[in-house]
Write a protein that holds these residues in place. Structure first.
Motif, PDB file in Angstrom:
ATOM      1  N   LYS A 158       0.833  -1.212   0.000  1.00  0.00           N
ATOM      2  CA  LYS A 158       0.000   0.000   0.000  1.00  0.00           C
ATOM      3  C   LYS A 158       0.864   1.257   0.000  1.00  0.00           C
ATOM      4  O   LYS A 158       0.620   2.200  -0.759  1.00  0.00           O
ATOM      5  N   MET A 159       1.869   1.284   0.875  1.00  0.00           N
ATOM      6  CA  MET A 159       2.704   2.483   1.006  1.00  0.00           C
ATOM      7  C   MET A 159       3.532   2.734  -0.251  1.00  0.00           C
ATOM      8  O   MET A 159       3.583   3.865  -0.747  1.00  0.00           O
ATOM      9  N   VAL A 160       4.167   1.697  -0.754  1.00  0.00           N
ATOM     10  CA  VAL A 160       4.979   1.843  -1.965  1.00  0.00           C
ATOM     11  C   VAL A 160       4.085   2.157  -3.162  1.00  0.00           C
ATOM     12  O   VAL A 160       4.450   2.946  -4.035  1.00  0.00           O
ATOM     13  N   GLY A 161       2.897   1.566  -3.195  1.00  0.00           N
ATOM     14  CA  GLY A 161       1.945   1.855  -4.268  1.00  0.00           C
ATOM     15  C   GLY A 161       1.567   3.328  -4.317  1.00  0.00           C
ATOM     16  O   GLY A 161       1.428   3.912  -5.400  1.00  0.00           O
ATOM     17  N   GLY A 162       1.389   3.954  -3.146  1.00  0.00           N
ATOM     18  CA  GLY A 162       1.072   5.381  -3.099  1.00  0.00           C
ATOM     19  C   GLY A 162       2.184   6.232  -3.694  1.00  0.00           C
ATOM     20  O   GLY A 162       1.940   7.138  -4.489  1.00  0.00           O
TER      21      GLY A 162
ATOM     22  N   LEU B 134      -6.328  11.705   5.305  1.00  0.00           N
ATOM     23  CA  LEU B 134      -6.151  11.120   3.983  1.00  0.00           C
ATOM     24  C   LEU B 134      -7.288  10.138   3.693  1.00  0.00           C
ATOM     25  O   LEU B 134      -7.868  10.146   2.618  1.00  0.00           O
ATOM     26  N   ILE B 135      -7.607   9.318   4.671  1.00  0.00           N
ATOM     27  CA  ILE B 135      -8.614   8.269   4.483  1.00  0.00           C
ATOM     28  C   ILE B 135      -9.887   8.561   5.255  1.00  0.00           C
ATOM     29  O   ILE B 135     -10.979   8.326   4.784  1.00  0.00           O
TER      30      ILE B 135
ATOM     31  N   VAL C  47      -4.548  11.011  -6.081  1.00  0.00           N
ATOM     32  CA  VAL C  47      -3.495  10.207  -6.715  1.00  0.00           C
ATOM     33  C   VAL C  47      -3.001   9.105  -5.777  1.00  0.00           C
ATOM     34  O   VAL C  47      -2.909   7.941  -6.169  1.00  0.00           O
ATOM     35  N   VAL C  48      -2.719   9.436  -4.527  1.00  0.00           N
ATOM     36  CA  VAL C  48      -2.197   8.450  -3.576  1.00  0.00           C
ATOM     37  C   VAL C  48      -3.192   7.317  -3.357  1.00  0.00           C
ATOM     38  O   VAL C  48      -2.800   6.144  -3.319  1.00  0.00           O
ATOM     39  N   LEU C  49      -4.464   7.644  -3.245  1.00  0.00           N
ATOM     40  CA  LEU C  49      -5.491   6.620  -3.010  1.00  0.00           C
ATOM     41  C   LEU C  49      -5.935   5.932  -4.291  1.00  0.00           C
ATOM     42  O   LEU C  49      -6.690   4.958  -4.254  1.00  0.00           O
TER      43      LEU C  49
END
Length: 141
Positions: free
Chosen positions: A23-27, A91-92, A137-139
């Motif tokens: 999840k973190m790297v994907g963001g 963020l969420i 973008v991050v989500l």
């Protein structure tokens, strides 16, 4: 300021499960694929938010996995950022709240909404536009 010309800061914290790391790297991957001026990670949430307030960074986010910060990480830095004219939101979403408490259904910051310091996620930027764009973008919205 938009994301494409922004210095983006992110924090990974201590989450190390495979799903959390993905999840973190994907963001970060989505940010880099979208385009930004550069990325940074200082390892200090208070410093990150204050750097946004001073203009060294344009936006900072945390909390894609269980790496979000604690209320004491946000407290004083949030005051500095808001006094400098920055926008800070979850963020969420904050515990016990609906994400639409801070963002409308189109992903825009709701005027007058407030950040909950008990949230486990956060995005803080020099303006609402970069906060909305970074979050989207991050989500991957």
């Amino acid at each position: 300021k938009t994301l494409s010309n922004a210095v983006v800061c992110y924090e990974f914290g201590y989450a190390r499960s495979e799903a959390s790391v993905d999840k973190m790297v994907g963001g970060v991957k989505r940010i880099l694929n979208h385009g930004c001026r550069s990325t940074r990670s200082t390892g200090c949430g208070v410093l990150d938010i204050c750097y946004v307030a001073t203009g060294r960074f344009d936006v900072v986010y945390t909390g894609l996995a269980e790496e979000g910060w604690k209320p004491w990480d946000y407290g004083a830095a949030m005051v500095v950022a808001e006094e400098a004219g920055c926008t800070i939101r979850s963020l969420i979403g904050a515990p016990g709240s609906d994400i639409f408490d801070e963002f409308d259904e189109k992903g825009h910051v709701i005027e007058g909404s407030k950040f909950n310091i008990y949230s486990s996620s956060m995005v803080c930027g020099v303006n609402a536009t970069v906060v909305e764009e970074c979050r989207r973008v991050v989500l991957g919205l």
